[in-house]
Each structure stands twice: as C-alpha cells, then as structure tokens.
Design a protein around this motif. Sequence first.
Motif, PDB file in Angstrom:
ATOM      1  N   ASP A 111       0.977  -1.472  -0.041  1.00 25.45           N
ATOM      2  CA  ASP A 111      -0.233  -0.018   0.084  1.00 25.45           C
ATOM      3  C   ASP A 111       1.089   1.087   0.174  1.00 25.45           C
ATOM      4  O   ASP A 111       0.783   2.238  -0.764  1.00 25.45           O
ATOM      5  N   LEU A 112       2.003   1.246   0.678  1.00 27.64           N
ATOM      6  CA  LEU A 112       2.687   2.279   0.490  1.00 27.64           C
ATOM      7  C   LEU A 112       3.824   3.110  -0.581  1.00 27.64           C
ATOM      8  O   LEU A 112       3.739   3.715  -0.902  1.00 27.64           O
ATOM      9  N   LEU A 113       4.214   1.767  -1.515  1.00 34.24           N
ATOM     10  CA  LEU A 113       4.685   1.579  -2.449  1.00 34.24           C
ATOM     11  C   LEU A 113       3.974   1.966  -3.373  1.00 34.24           C
ATOM     12  O   LEU A 113       3.972   3.472  -3.955  1.00 34.24           O
ATOM     13  N   TRP A 114       2.539   1.556  -3.382  1.00 35.25           N
ATOM     14  CA  TRP A 114       1.473   2.505  -4.377  1.00 35.25           C
ATOM     15  C   TRP A 114       1.098   3.771  -4.247  1.00 35.25           C
ATOM     16  O   TRP A 114       0.941   3.924  -5.377  1.00 35.25           O
ATOM     17  N   ARG A 115       0.905   3.778  -3.217  1.00 36.52           N
ATOM     18  CA  ARG A 115       0.847   5.795  -2.987  1.00 36.52           C
ATOM     19  C   ARG A 115       1.985   6.354  -2.944  1.00 36.52           C
ATOM     20  O   ARG A 115       1.715   7.629  -3.563  1.00 36.52           O
ATOM     21  N   GLN A 116       2.897   6.254  -2.659  1.00 31.84           N
ATOM     22  CA  GLN A 116       4.096   6.634  -3.513  1.00 31.84           C
ATOM     23  C   GLN A 116       4.591   6.953  -4.744  1.00 31.84           C
ATOM     24  O   GLN A 116       4.609   8.126  -5.665  1.00 31.84           O
ATOM     25  N   ARG A 117       4.355   5.259  -5.370  1.00 35.44           N
ATOM     26  CA  ARG A 117       3.676   5.533  -7.089  1.00 35.44           C
ATOM     27  C   ARG A 117       2.775   6.804  -7.351  1.00 35.44           C
ATOM     28  O   ARG A 117       2.849   7.399  -8.809  1.00 35.44           O
ATOM     29  N   ARG A 118       1.601   6.700  -6.754  1.00 38.06           N
ATOM     30  CA  ARG A 118       0.403   8.003  -7.071  1.00 38.06           C
ATOM     31  C   ARG A 118       0.910   9.181  -6.772  1.00 38.06           C
ATOM     32  O   ARG A 118      -0.299  10.295  -7.523  1.00 38.06           O
ATOM     33  N   GLY A 119       2.106   9.772  -5.833  1.00 37.20           N
ATOM     34  CA  GLY A 119       2.300  10.891  -5.226  1.00 37.20           C
ATOM     35  C   GLY A 119       1.354  11.204  -4.490  1.00 37.20           C
ATOM     36  O   GLY A 119       1.191  12.106  -3.688  1.00 37.20           O
ATOM     37  N   GLU A 120       0.665  10.469  -3.977  1.00 37.57           N
ATOM     38  CA  GLU A 120      -0.104  10.735  -2.827  1.00 37.57           C
ATOM     39  C   GLU A 120       0.515  10.998  -1.556  1.00 37.57           C
ATOM     40  O   GLU A 120      -0.176  11.499  -0.206  1.00 37.57           O
ATOM     41  N   ILE A 121       1.966  10.544  -1.127  1.00 34.62           N
ATOM     42  CA  ILE A 121       2.660  10.830  -0.093  1.00 34.62           C
ATOM     43  C   ILE A 121       3.568  11.407  -0.385  1.00 34.62           C
ATOM     44  O   ILE A 121       4.507  11.102  -0.717  1.00 34.62           O
ATOM     45  N   PRO A 122       4.368  12.321   0.632  1.00 33.28           N
ATOM     46  CA  PRO A 122       5.753  13.625  -0.293  1.00 33.28           C
ATOM     47  C   PRO A 122       7.009  12.712   0.062  1.00 33.28           C
ATOM     48  O   PRO A 122       7.332  13.302   1.123  1.00 33.28           O
ATOM     49  N   MET A 123       7.287  11.966   0.148  1.00 30.69           N
ATOM     50  CA  MET A 123       8.336  11.155   0.377  1.00 30.69           C
ATOM     51  C   MET A 123       9.024   9.863  -0.833  1.00 30.69           C
ATOM     52  O   MET A 123       8.420   9.819  -2.078  1.00 30.69           O
ATOM     53  N   ASN A 124      10.306   9.629  -0.477  1.00 32.75           N
ATOM     54  CA  ASN A 124      11.095   8.829  -1.685  1.00 32.75           C
ATOM     55  C   ASN A 124      11.194   7.874  -0.961  1.00 32.75           C
ATOM     56  O   ASN A 124      12.492   7.499   0.527  1.00 32.75           O
ATOM     57  N   ILE A 125      10.740   6.318  -1.358  1.00 25.74           N
ATOM     58  CA  ILE A 125      11.128   5.268  -0.473  1.00 25.74           C
ATOM     59  C   ILE A 125      12.641   4.971  -0.577  1.00 25.74           C
ATOM     60  O   ILE A 125      12.917   4.116  -2.157  1.00 25.74           O
ATOM     61  N   ALA A 126      13.317   4.718   0.018  1.00 27.43           N
ATOM     62  CA  ALA A 126      14.956   4.597  -0.624  1.00 27.43           C
ATOM     63  C   ALA A 126      15.456   2.658  -0.708  1.00 27.43           C
ATOM     64  O   ALA A 126      16.214   2.948  -1.509  1.00 27.43           O
ATOM     65  N   MET A 127      14.755   2.278   0.714  1.00 30.05           N
ATOM     66  CA  MET A 127      14.951   0.664   0.556  1.00 30.05           C
ATOM     67  C   MET A 127      13.316   0.644   1.128  1.00 30.05           C
ATOM     68  O   MET A 127      13.108   1.069   1.884  1.00 30.05           O
ATOM     69  N   VAL A 128      13.596  -1.106   0.895  1.00 29.62           N
ATOM     70  CA  VAL A 128      13.104  -1.948   1.597  1.00 29.62           C
ATOM     71  C   VAL A 128      13.569  -2.838   2.200  1.00 29.62           C
ATOM     72  O   VAL A 128      14.579  -4.034   1.413  1.00 29.62           O
ATOM     73  N   ILE A 129      13.605  -3.106   4.000  1.00 31.56           N
ATOM     74  CA  ILE A 129      14.600  -4.149   4.349  1.00 31.56           C
ATOM     75  C   ILE A 129      13.738  -5.170   5.224  1.00 31.56           C
ATOM     76  O   ILE A 129      12.344  -4.808   5.261  1.00 31.56           O
ATOM     77  N   SER A 130      14.028  -6.549   4.656  1.00 33.27           N
ATOM     78  CA  SER A 130      13.296  -7.752   5.794  1.00 33.27           C
ATOM     79  C   SER A 130      13.711  -9.237   5.783  1.00 33.27           C
ATOM     80  O   SER A 130      15.716  -9.177   5.569  1.00 33.27           O
ATOM     81  N   ASN A 131      13.515  -9.611   7.184  1.00 33.21           N
ATOM     82  CA  ASN A 131      13.828 -10.363   7.931  1.00 33.21           C
ATOM     83  C   ASN A 131      13.954 -11.521   7.038  1.00 33.21           C
ATOM     84  O   ASN A 131      14.120 -12.262   7.059  1.00 33.21           O
ATOM     85  N   HIS A 132      12.558 -11.836   5.894  1.00 37.97           N
ATOM     86  CA  HIS A 132      12.160 -12.853   5.030  1.00 37.97           C
ATOM     87  C   HIS A 132      12.834 -12.912   3.441  1.00 37.97           C
ATOM     88  O   HIS A 132      11.668 -10.708   3.304  1.00 37.97           O
ATOM     89  N   PRO A 133      12.827 -13.124   2.487  1.00 40.06           N
ATOM     90  CA  PRO A 133      12.698 -13.214   0.559  1.00 40.06           C
ATOM     91  C   PRO A 133      11.815 -12.541   0.207  1.00 40.06           C
ATOM     92  O   PRO A 133      12.115 -12.414  -1.209  1.00 40.06           O
ATOM     93  N   ASP A 134      10.550 -12.942   0.405  1.00 40.67           N
ATOM     94  CA  ASP A 134       9.556 -13.314   0.232  1.00 40.67           C
ATOM     95  C   ASP A 134       8.888 -12.141  -0.130  1.00 40.67           C
ATOM     96  O   ASP A 134       8.190 -12.526  -1.761  1.00 40.67           O
ATOM     97  N   LEU A 135       8.749 -11.187  -0.002  1.00 45.17           N
ATOM     98  CA  LEU A 135       8.482  -9.932  -0.996  1.00 45.17           C
ATOM     99  C   LEU A 135       9.566  -9.123  -2.014  1.00 45.17           C
ATOM    100  O   LEU A 135       8.749  -7.976  -1.962  1.00 45.17           O
ATOM    101  N   GLY A 136      10.643 -10.375  -1.822  1.00 44.87           N
ATOM    102  CA  GLY A 136      11.534  -9.474  -2.833  1.00 44.87           C
ATOM    103  C   GLY A 136      10.927  -8.891  -4.484  1.00 44.87           C
ATOM    104  O   GLY A 136      11.162  -8.426  -5.039  1.00 44.87           O
ATOM    105  N   GLU A 137      10.173  -9.660  -5.166  1.00 47.56           N
ATOM    106  CA  GLU A 137      10.080  -9.599  -6.243  1.00 47.56           C
ATOM    107  C   GLU A 137       8.756  -8.476  -6.687  1.00 47.56           C
ATOM    108  O   GLU A 137       9.434  -7.689  -7.349  1.00 47.56           O
TER     109      GLU A 137
END
Length: 290
Positions: A111-137
Amino acid sequence: MPAPDQPTPDLGRLIVQGADQPGIVSAVSSVLARAGANVVSLDQYSTGFAGGRFFQRTAFHLDGLAGHLPTLSAELDEALGSLGLSYRLIEARKPKRVAIMASKSDHCLLDLLWRQRRGEIPMNIAMVISNHPDLGEDVRGFGIPFIHVPVEKGAKDVAEKEHLKLLKGNIDLLVLARYMQIISGDFLEEVGAPVINIHHSFLPAFVGAGPYQKARDRGVKLVGATAHYVTEDLDEGPIIEQDVVRVSHHETTPDLQRRGADVERQVLSRAVTWHCEDRVLLNGNQTVVF
C-alpha cells in the motif's frame, strides 16, 4: 483528515513549539510578513491558558524560497530565540527519504509503495529491508531496492548492525510495515530518524500468536489498528493515528484478518502522510496532529 499541502517549489513550512506566552503568533507573522511570504494555512494549539505548551504549524508561499532561507532562519533565531521557542523551517518541495522494514505480510508495504507511485505521500522510498526474502519480487517491481537481512535466533544484534549500515545518515523516517521483530533501544538511539510502527488494536488483550482467532473466540465487535512512534517501551510510543471497523458474529477468522488488514493500511498510510507533511508534533508521550 487534514487537507494536504500542494508541494509547489516555493512552499515552506514553519513548525514552532515551546512554552506558551503572549506574542508568539505576532512574532512568527511579523517575520514572514517582512519577508513577503503569504500564509497559506496556520494551525496552533496550547495545552493550557497558563503554563501550557504551544504548538504551531504554518504553511506559507514565498517566491524564491530557497534563496530566502538563510535570512529567514536568522530572523527566526532572533525573534523566537528570545522567547525560548524551538522551530523547524522546511522546504515542502523536498520529500522525506523513507525506508521500510517488513517481514512476510505484504498489505501495508505494498500500500505504501503504491501510494508513493501515485504521488499520494510526499516521500521517496529509498529501500525495503526484510528478514525474509518472500516480498523481494514485488518490491523490485516498483523499482525500489529490496535488501534481505536474516535475523538469526540469538543474533539480532548482528542483523541490527547490518540495518544501521544501510540506514544511519541515509533516511528521514523508518516505517515498520508489519515487521515482526522487536527493535532494540540501542538501534533506536543510533538510527538517527523517527520510527513508525503499525499494529492491530487487540493489544494487549490478545497477545502472542493467532490474535484474530482469539478475538473471534471472544466475540469482538470492533477490529482496529494503531500507528505510533516506536520507543524502547514496546508498543507504548506516542500514538499518531487509530481507527476501527465494526464486526459481528457472522464473520470468520479470515474475515476479521481481511478487515483488520484494511484498517492497518489506512491507519499507517495516514500516519506516514502526516509525518511527511510535518503535521505531527511531539508533546511528551502524546502527539499533536495538525
């Protein structure tokens, strides 16, 4: 919900807080007026008529804002320093640099990635860190770096050192989007940025594994979520936003989970948006949200 600022190149934000006293609004307005600024919005709050704390957020437009910042800062130092007030002067056109930490649940993260793409939140997501590889793709599909840092049992400090190498000095905000790990006090002290967390509002009534099943077994009538700043005291940091939806005995455990996920997305996105728009001011363990 607050109306968003339009992130034009010459929009500024001035955040002021400190001991309440006569003359604060006049001092702020005078500095902005002398600079030729047009006040777009102004919100203020005092915790009491006498001996209270004062909070103010002013959005203003000033042609050539970047070039005026040194002079504005000098005048604010003089005008507000004499009153014992602190302030932040912000260029709204510069989005916050944000990192997200997640585990296996994807609803808040995507949801946050989608809202950034649409310009709804004034942020630049620099990275996503996870303790599991599942969401990488999924994350890489948004063109955002995905970094897998496993958290081995008994070696959380090792993982946090890796996190700090990636985060320290590189971000303005860290968001825990259902990151299912407890953050240490040492990490919070060193990361150098505020941290926002989201959790379902069953806590502390239904702690541990399977909270939605436990909630259904008790026949809950509300499902909710809470977004808050993270402190060393687990889930006790200043609350930014909360919401609930009504549920009934008809709904199954998966129904409760789905409705809970919907609320978590909305609550977290509002909290992150308000933080990135400089609307959230800390007052001890409470927040003032303009």
